[in-house]
Design a protein around this motif. Structure first.
Motif, PDB file in Angstrom:
ATOM      1  N   LYS A  90      -2.964   6.173  -1.803  1.00 17.01           N
ATOM      2  CA  LYS A  90      -2.287   5.000  -1.233  1.00 17.01           C
ATOM      3  C   LYS A  90      -3.098   3.727  -1.486  1.00 17.01           C
ATOM      4  O   LYS A  90      -2.535   2.679  -1.850  1.00 17.01           O
ATOM      5  N   ALA A 101      -2.811   2.835  -5.210  1.00 14.49           N
ATOM      6  CA  ALA A 101      -1.444   2.390  -5.509  1.00 14.49           C
ATOM      7  C   ALA A 101      -1.200   0.970  -5.001  1.00 14.49           C
ATOM      8  O   ALA A 101      -0.595   0.143  -5.699  1.00 14.49           O
ATOM      9  N   GLU A 102      -1.682   0.668  -3.800  1.00 15.28           N
ATOM     10  CA  GLU A 102      -1.529  -0.699  -3.251  1.00 15.28           C
ATOM     11  C   GLU A 102      -2.283  -1.715  -4.104  1.00 15.28           C
ATOM     12  O   GLU A 102      -1.766  -2.794  -4.391  1.00 15.28           O
ATOM     13  N   LYS A 155      -0.363  -2.207  -7.276  1.00 20.02           N
ATOM     14  CA  LYS A 155       0.845  -3.008  -7.011  1.00 20.02           C
ATOM     15  C   LYS A 155       0.493  -4.497  -6.941  1.00 20.02           C
ATOM     16  O   LYS A 155       1.215  -5.342  -7.479  1.00 20.02           O
ATOM     17  N   ARG A 164       6.645   5.395  -4.440  1.00 17.35           N
ATOM     18  CA  ARG A 164       7.053   4.779  -3.167  1.00 17.35           C
ATOM     19  C   ARG A 164       6.395   3.416  -2.972  1.00 17.35           C
ATOM     20  O   ARG A 164       7.052   2.443  -2.601  1.00 17.35           O
ATOM     21  N   VAL A 165       5.092   3.358  -3.201  1.00 19.07           N
ATOM     22  CA  VAL A 165       4.372   2.091  -3.023  1.00 19.07           C
ATOM     23  C   VAL A 165       4.903   1.026  -3.978  1.00 19.07           C
ATOM     24  O   VAL A 165       5.079  -0.129  -3.598  1.00 19.07           O
TER      25      VAL A 165
END
Length: 161
Positions: free
Chosen positions: A34, A37-38, A41, A67-68
């Protein structure tokens, strides 16, 4: 110009008596994924297609990313060739990608990914850690013409914790 973002699966668990393909992520693997991925992004890159190894740990890692990134699953596929530890099958797969895709994400395994990022990129990376992301840009128009590229981004979970 073509870009590959290699993402090694998150930290997996050996606590279950399951096949290698079925090993799940540990909680740390989920959390690290997570974070990475953040960060990815926030880099603002546009991704054309995502491919994942069929191994549970790689597939779960890729789903966290989709999803992210709010990524359209119509542009996602699981490929058996990515369940590779030497890099030979992954390299063969990359060279077969449709040329209409310019930036792809690939979720897979070591030692294949460490071998490939060192063979294809211009920055030596001793070991791609779990949930580690390495992005390489290539001055090519066709995937089959893959050659040495430029390592443009590295995101490692330990740098984000």
């Amino acid at each position: 110009m073509k870009t590959i973002t290699f993402i090694r699966h998150g930290k997996s668990s050996w606590d279950y008596q399951v096949s290698d393909l079925d090993r799940p992520l540990k909680e740390r693997g989920i959390n690290d994924t997570k974070l990475v991925a953040e960060e990815f992004k926030n880099s603002g890159y546009t991704v054309d297609f995502i491919y994942s190894s069929p191994a549970n740990r790689a597939l779960h890692t890729s789903m966290i990313f989709t999803r992210v990134l709010d990524f359209e699953l119509n542009n996602f596929k699981v490929r058996k060739m990515l369940y590779d530890f030497s890099g030979e099958s992954v390299l063969k797969f990359i060279k077969s990608i449709e040329d209409k895709y310019h930036h792809i994400l690939i979720f897979g395994h070591n030692y294949a990914f460490t071998t490939l990022v060192n063979t294809l990129g211009d920055t030596y990376i001793e070991n791609v850690p779990t949930a580690g992301l390495i992005q390489i840009e290539f001055d090519i128009h066709n995937w089959y013409a893959l050659q040495k590229g430029k390592t443009i981004k590295t995101i490692l979970p330990k740098e984000l914790r």
